[in-house]
Design a protein around this motif. Structure first.
Motif, PDB file in Angstrom:
ATOM      1  N   GLU A 171     -15.174  29.281   3.147  1.00 27.30           N
ATOM      2  CA  GLU A 171     -15.380  29.151   4.593  1.00 27.30           C
ATOM      3  C   GLU A 171     -15.532  27.681   4.985  1.00 27.30           C
ATOM      4  O   GLU A 171     -14.933  27.227   5.962  1.00 27.30           O
ATOM      5  CB  GLU A 171     -16.602  29.948   5.033  1.00 27.30           C
ATOM      6  N   ASN A 172     -16.303  26.917   4.223  1.00 24.82           N
ATOM      7  CA  ASN A 172     -16.480  25.494   4.519  1.00 24.82           C
ATOM      8  C   ASN A 172     -15.176  24.717   4.367  1.00 24.82           C
ATOM      9  O   ASN A 172     -14.929  23.772   5.110  1.00 24.82           O
ATOM     10  CB  ASN A 172     -17.550  24.881   3.618  1.00 24.82           C
ATOM     11  N   SER A 173     -14.341  25.110   3.421  1.00 30.34           N
ATOM     12  CA  SER A 173     -13.077  24.407   3.176  1.00 30.34           C
ATOM     13  C   SER A 173     -12.013  24.734   4.208  1.00 30.34           C
ATOM     14  O   SER A 173     -11.025  24.016   4.316  1.00 30.34           O
ATOM     15  CB  SER A 173     -12.527  24.772   1.793  1.00 30.34           C
ATOM     16  N   THR A 174     -12.188  25.812   4.955  1.00 33.14           N
ATOM     17  CA  THR A 174     -11.141  26.252   5.878  1.00 33.14           C
ATOM     18  C   THR A 174     -11.513  26.125   7.346  1.00 33.14           C
ATOM     19  O   THR A 174     -10.717  26.483   8.204  1.00 33.14           O
ATOM     20  CB  THR A 174     -10.757  27.718   5.588  1.00 33.14           C
ATOM     21  N   THR A 175     -12.695  25.604   7.668  1.00 38.22           N
ATOM     22  CA  THR A 175     -13.103  25.534   9.074  1.00 38.22           C
ATOM     23  C   THR A 175     -12.208  24.624   9.908  1.00 38.22           C
ATOM     24  O   THR A 175     -12.076  24.822  11.103  1.00 38.22           O
ATOM     25  CB  THR A 175     -14.568  25.055   9.212  1.00 38.22           C
ATOM     26  N   HIS A 176     -11.559  23.649   9.288  1.00 37.10           N
ATOM     27  CA  HIS A 176     -10.708  22.714  10.028  1.00 37.10           C
ATOM     28  C   HIS A 176      -9.261  23.199  10.157  1.00 37.10           C
ATOM     29  O   HIS A 176      -8.456  22.563  10.823  1.00 37.10           O
ATOM     30  CB  HIS A 176     -10.722  21.349   9.331  1.00 37.10           C
ATOM     31  N   LEU A 177      -8.915  24.313   9.527  1.00 35.45           N
ATOM     32  CA  LEU A 177      -7.538  24.790   9.514  1.00 35.45           C
ATOM     33  C   LEU A 177      -7.203  25.621  10.748  1.00 35.45           C
ATOM     34  O   LEU A 177      -8.037  26.362  11.259  1.00 35.45           O
ATOM     35  CB  LEU A 177      -7.285  25.643   8.267  1.00 35.45           C
ATOM     36  N   ASP A 178      -5.965  25.505  11.208  1.00 33.50           N
ATOM     37  CA  ASP A 178      -5.470  26.371  12.275  1.00 33.50           C
ATOM     38  C   ASP A 178      -5.179  27.746  11.699  1.00 33.50           C
ATOM     39  O   ASP A 178      -5.068  27.914  10.480  1.00 33.50           O
ATOM     40  CB  ASP A 178      -4.176  25.797  12.863  1.00 33.50           C
ATOM     41  N   MET A 179      -5.014  28.722  12.569  1.00 34.33           N
ATOM     42  CA  MET A 179      -4.655  30.060  12.108  1.00 34.33           C
ATOM     43  C   MET A 179      -3.268  29.997  11.479  1.00 34.33           C
ATOM     44  O   MET A 179      -2.408  29.232  11.891  1.00 34.33           O
ATOM     45  CB  MET A 179      -4.691  31.060  13.256  1.00 34.33           C
ATOM     46  N   GLY A 180      -3.070  30.788  10.434  1.00 39.33           N
ATOM     47  CA  GLY A 180      -1.797  30.821   9.722  1.00 39.33           C
ATOM     48  C   GLY A 180      -2.008  30.693   8.227  1.00 39.33           C
ATOM     49  O   GLY A 180      -3.125  30.791   7.727  1.00 39.33           O
ATOM     50  N   GLN A 181      -0.906  30.463   7.513  1.00 37.34           N
ATOM     51  CA  GLN A 181      -0.948  30.379   6.061  1.00 37.34           C
ATOM     52  C   GLN A 181      -1.011  28.926   5.613  1.00 37.34           C
ATOM     53  O   GLN A 181      -0.356  28.056   6.194  1.00 37.34           O
ATOM     54  CB  GLN A 181       0.272  31.059   5.454  1.00 37.34           C
ATOM     55  N   HIS A 182      -1.810  28.681   4.563  1.00 34.74           N
ATOM     56  CA  HIS A 182      -2.013  27.326   4.053  1.00 34.74           C
ATOM     57  C   HIS A 182      -2.118  27.363   2.528  1.00 34.74           C
ATOM     58  O   HIS A 182      -2.462  28.384   1.947  1.00 34.74           O
ATOM     59  CB  HIS A 182      -3.304  26.730   4.613  1.00 34.74           C
ATOM     60  N   LYS A 183      -1.841  26.223   1.891  1.00 32.59           N
ATOM     61  CA  LYS A 183      -2.048  26.027   0.458  1.00 32.59           C
ATOM     62  C   LYS A 183      -3.042  24.888   0.327  1.00 32.59           C
ATOM     63  O   LYS A 183      -2.958  23.889   1.037  1.00 32.59           O
ATOM     64  CB  LYS A 183      -0.741  25.645  -0.242  1.00 32.59           C
ATOM     65  N   MET A 184      -4.018  25.044  -0.570  1.00 31.00           N
ATOM     66  CA  MET A 184      -5.021  23.998  -0.761  1.00 31.00           C
ATOM     67  C   MET A 184      -5.541  24.017  -2.188  1.00 31.00           C
ATOM     68  O   MET A 184      -5.235  24.934  -2.955  1.00 31.00           O
ATOM     69  CB  MET A 184      -6.161  24.154   0.252  1.00 31.00           C
ATOM     70  N   LYS A 185      -6.309  23.007  -2.530  1.00 33.25           N
ATOM     71  CA  LYS A 185      -6.917  22.948  -3.861  1.00 33.25           C
ATOM     72  C   LYS A 185      -8.044  23.965  -3.929  1.00 33.25           C
ATOM     73  O   LYS A 185      -8.793  24.144  -2.981  1.00 33.25           O
ATOM     74  CB  LYS A 185      -7.442  21.549  -4.148  1.00 33.25           C
TER      75      LYS A 185
END
Length: 71
Positions: A8-22
């Protein structure tokens, strides 16, 4: 901090949709492909669905719209 809180903390800045992250769980343990982003994240209005293609960790985190908008 548990896994869901980390996601949740790692994704609060992301827009809705699909993402790839560490992946916050296995990235520090990797010896090869440290730059790879194995964590697939799908951000919806009310939840974040995640799956790491390296360590296999997966799950769903419920989020409030207020958290999504404030990030």
């Amino acid at each position: 901090m548990n896994v869901n809180e980390q996601i949740e903390n790692s994704t609060t800045h992301l827009d809705m949709g699909q993402h790839k992250m560490k992946c916050p769980l296995c990235q520090s343990e990797r010896t090869k492909n440290r730059g790879d982003k194995p964590l697939s994240v799908n951000v919806d209005a009310d939840k974040v669905v995640y799956n790491c293609h390296h360590c296999g960790e997966n799950g769903i985190v419920s989020i409030s719209m207020a958290n999504l908008l404030s990030g």
